[in-house]
Design an enzyme around this catalytic site. Structure first.
Site, PDB file in Angstrom:
ATOM      1  N   HIS A 158     -37.281  47.730 -24.139  1.00  0.00           N
ATOM      2  CA  HIS A 158     -36.043  48.240 -25.002  1.00  0.00           C
ATOM      3  C   HIS A 158     -35.543  49.565 -24.438  1.00  0.00           C
ATOM      4  O   HIS A 158     -36.077  50.400 -25.122  1.00  0.00           O
ATOM      5  CB  HIS A 158     -36.531  48.381 -26.436  1.00  0.00           C
ATOM      6  CG  HIS A 158     -36.918  47.074 -27.050  1.00  0.00           C
ATOM      7  ND1 HIS A 158     -35.951  46.262 -27.764  1.00  0.00           N
ATOM      8  CD2 HIS A 158     -37.924  46.386 -27.330  1.00  0.00           C
ATOM      9  CE1 HIS A 158     -36.508  45.040 -28.207  1.00  0.00           C
ATOM     10  NE2 HIS A 158     -37.787  45.393 -28.054  1.00  0.00           N
ATOM     11  N   GLU A 163     -46.521  41.931 -28.374  1.00  0.00           N
ATOM     12  CA  GLU A 163     -46.295  41.407 -29.897  1.00  0.00           C
ATOM     13  C   GLU A 163     -46.635  40.044 -30.212  1.00  0.00           C
ATOM     14  O   GLU A 163     -46.064  39.400 -29.438  1.00  0.00           O
ATOM     15  CB  GLU A 163     -44.663  41.674 -30.009  1.00  0.00           C
ATOM     16  CG  GLU A 163     -44.216  43.278 -30.025  1.00  0.00           C
ATOM     17  CD  GLU A 163     -42.737  43.286 -30.488  1.00  0.00           C
ATOM     18  OE1 GLU A 163     -42.582  43.835 -31.755  1.00  0.00           O
ATOM     19  OE2 GLU A 163     -41.820  42.847 -29.767  1.00  0.00           O
ATOM     20  N   GLU A 217     -38.366  52.133 -25.913  1.00  0.00           N
ATOM     21  CA  GLU A 217     -39.827  51.284 -26.253  1.00  0.00           C
ATOM     22  C   GLU A 217     -40.180  50.321 -25.347  1.00  0.00           C
ATOM     23  O   GLU A 217     -39.273  49.501 -25.114  1.00  0.00           O
ATOM     24  CB  GLU A 217     -39.521  50.571 -27.750  1.00  0.00           C
ATOM     25  CG  GLU A 217     -40.554  49.820 -28.234  1.00  0.00           C
ATOM     26  CD  GLU A 217     -40.073  49.356 -29.725  1.00  0.00           C
ATOM     27  OE1 GLU A 217     -39.306  49.527 -30.315  1.00  0.00           O
ATOM     28  OE2 GLU A 217     -40.778  48.259 -29.983  1.00  0.00           O
ATOM     29  N   ASP A 270     -42.410  47.248 -25.502  1.00  0.00           N
ATOM     30  CA  ASP A 270     -43.371  46.365 -26.150  1.00  0.00           C
ATOM     31  C   ASP A 270     -44.325  45.665 -25.102  1.00  0.00           C
ATOM     32  O   ASP A 270     -43.852  44.639 -24.409  1.00  0.00           O
ATOM     33  CB  ASP A 270     -42.714  45.430 -26.935  1.00  0.00           C
ATOM     34  CG  ASP A 270     -41.857  46.007 -28.048  1.00  0.00           C
ATOM     35  OD1 ASP A 270     -42.382  47.047 -28.612  1.00  0.00           O
ATOM     36  OD2 ASP A 270     -40.875  45.694 -28.537  1.00  0.00           O
TER      37      ASP A 270
END
Ligand SMILES: *[C@@H]1O[C@H](CO)[C@@H](O)[C@H](O)[C@H]1NC(C)=O
Ligand SMILES: *[C@@H]1O[C@H](CO)[C@@H](O)[C@H](O)[C@H]1NC(C)=O
Length: 456
Positions: free
Chosen positions: A245, A234, A229, A231
């Site tokens: 990640h 956020e 993932e 990001d």
């Protein structure tokens, strides 16, 4: 609304699984993006969004009986995961009426936090970008930049308006998993680096084994669904982070044990790096950079640019750096510089930065164990775009916008992540105090480095 009994639907239940319901027609809201080669040289692409399967009504294929109510499976329809997937369908969505998902203008998507509807209320949502009606739009981000505008002015502490990429299957897992007959068209196949165990159907089977309610509206099962993932975003109006990640696996993978899922004490043994290597300006020492009236003024919209730099500046090189710029009122705003003892001042993510940050904050560097930026880069070749708004039943979003660990000393480097009150993000508080919160994303662009934005 779900009153009549549909006799015409009763013939298919023996052969199909995790079926597509037909009681509500599934119409994907339009969200076009632009693909750019140089500043001013962009081509529009007709893309749409699809709501994730977990939010959808799940009912028996030959009628209107719920397969899942509140946080429990119907044991008759769902004695086990395979049978359940064969007996149950996920249906089309009323995007605006049930979920508060609208497209207020061409290329813009608005997600409302709490939506009152005929079934009670809906909290948060998660959608994926699609190309055509049956496939997710895959992105190769290497040697590219990804850009969008965001309005977080109505997104207070405790909420998270997220824009990220997950390494999901292009067809939602339909071709790999026999039991999945609904596919990307119904938002199936989700995965992320937290290996979420609250997903009702994984790999074409219902996650019924060991299912237990965590609270009134959700539960968790034995299995989780893991994948890398990235990001991009956020954030709420008071805090923001961008975080790679990576995982040990390079496609959506069901985790089947506490260790694989990285659950509980196994956090640093799982398939994925749950912590990631985060760049949060506040946590990294610049407390005046992001917020209402600050350098990036969150009381009005702005543009977020994220660049994925490879070691040889080609689309096939190894990922070595992730850069960030903001643009607001025609001015390019470089990302904030770190001000943390033990971290060489920088405003981008590199493996060296991650190592220094983890050491300075006393955090475990599982990011490195899993392969760091080069592992992340391998996944970035085929990612699905996710847009969401959510509140946090596990940690009240304190890891993003308050002190975390909650009982940590905020003067210790790394503990203070934002100026929000620790209780602001408790779901019972934020849902009662800010049901009308929303986030709007718009002008999504992908292209060559420095092709998607200009200073006025
Ligand atoms: C569970 O499903 C069965 C069979 O589809 C149905 O007859 C029954 O009413 C359902 N139970 C509940 C509590 O919804
Ligand atoms: C891209 O733009 C940034 C910000 O204006 C600038 O610092 C950088 O040198 C540019 N990079 C390239 C490869 O042109």
């Amino acid at each position: 609304m779900y009153r009549q009994v549909a006799t015409a639907l009763s013939f298919t239940s023996l052969v199909l699984g995790q079926q597509a319901g037909t009681l509500t027609e599934e119409i994907h809201p339009s969200l076009p993006i632009e693909v750019c080669t140089a500043p001013g040289s962009c081509t529009k692409e007709d893309t749409t969004v699809v709501l994730d399967a977990n939010w959808r009504w799940t009912h028996v294929t030959d009628g209107y009986t719920n397969c899942y109510t509140g946080n429990a499976w119907n044991e008759t329809a769902c004695p086990d995961g395979v049978t359940c997937a064969a007996n149950c369908a996920i249906d089309g969505a009323d995007y605006e009426g049930t979920y508060g998902i609208t497209t207020p203008s061409d290329g813009a998507l608005k997600l409302n936090f709490v939506t009152k509807n005929q079934n009670g209320q809906n909290v948060g949502s998660r959608v994926y970008l699609m190309k055509g009606d049956d496939k997710y739009r895959l992105f190769n981000l290497l040697n590219k930049e990804f850009t969008f505008d965001v309005d977080v002015s109505n997104l207070p502490c405790g909420l998270n308006g997220a824009v990220y990429f997950s390494e999901m299957d292009e067809d939602g897992g339909m071709s790999r998993f026999e039991g999945n007959k609904a596919g990307a068209k119904y938002g199936t196949g989700y995965c992320d680096s937290q290996c979420p165990q609250d997903i009702k159907f994984i790999n074409g089977e219902a996650n019924t084994e060991g299912w237990g309610g965590t609270d009134g509206n959700s539960g968790t099962g034995k299995y989780g669904t893991c994948c890398a993932e990235m990001d991009i975003w956020e954030a709420n109006s008071d805090a923001t982070a961008y975080t790679p990640h990576p995982c040990k696996v390079n496609e959506q993978t069901r985790c089947e044990s506490e260790e694989e899922c990285g659950a509980g004490d196994n956090r640093y043994a799982g398939l994925c790096d749950k912590d990631g290597c985060d760049f949060n300006s506040f946590r990294l020492g610049n407390k005046e950079f992001y917020g209402p009236g600050m350098t990036v003024d969150t009381s009005k919209p702005f543009t977020v640019v994220t660049q994925f730099i490879t070691d040889d500046n080609t689309d096939t090189g190894a990922l070595k750096e992730i850069r960030r710029f903001y643009v607001q009122d025609g001015t390019v705003i470089p990302n904030s510089q770190t001000v943390i003892e033990g971290v060489d001042p920088t405003n981008s993510i590199t493996d060296e930065f991650c190592e220094q940050q983890k050491t300075a904050f006393g955090d475990t560097n599982y990011f490195k164990t899993v392969g760091g930026l080069s592992a992340m880069g391998k996944s970035l070749e085929k990612m699905v775009l996710v847009l969401s708004v959510w509140d946090d039943h596990a940690a009240a979003m304190n890891w993003l916008d308050s002190n975390y660990p909650t009982d940590g000393d905020p003067s210790k480097p790394g503990v203070a992540r934002g100026r929000c009150d620790a209780e602001a993000g408790l779901p019972e508080n934020v849902e009662a105090e800010h049901p009308d919160a929303s986030v709007t994303y718009s002008n999504i662009k992908i292209g060559a480095i420095n092709s998607t934005f200009t200073a006025a």
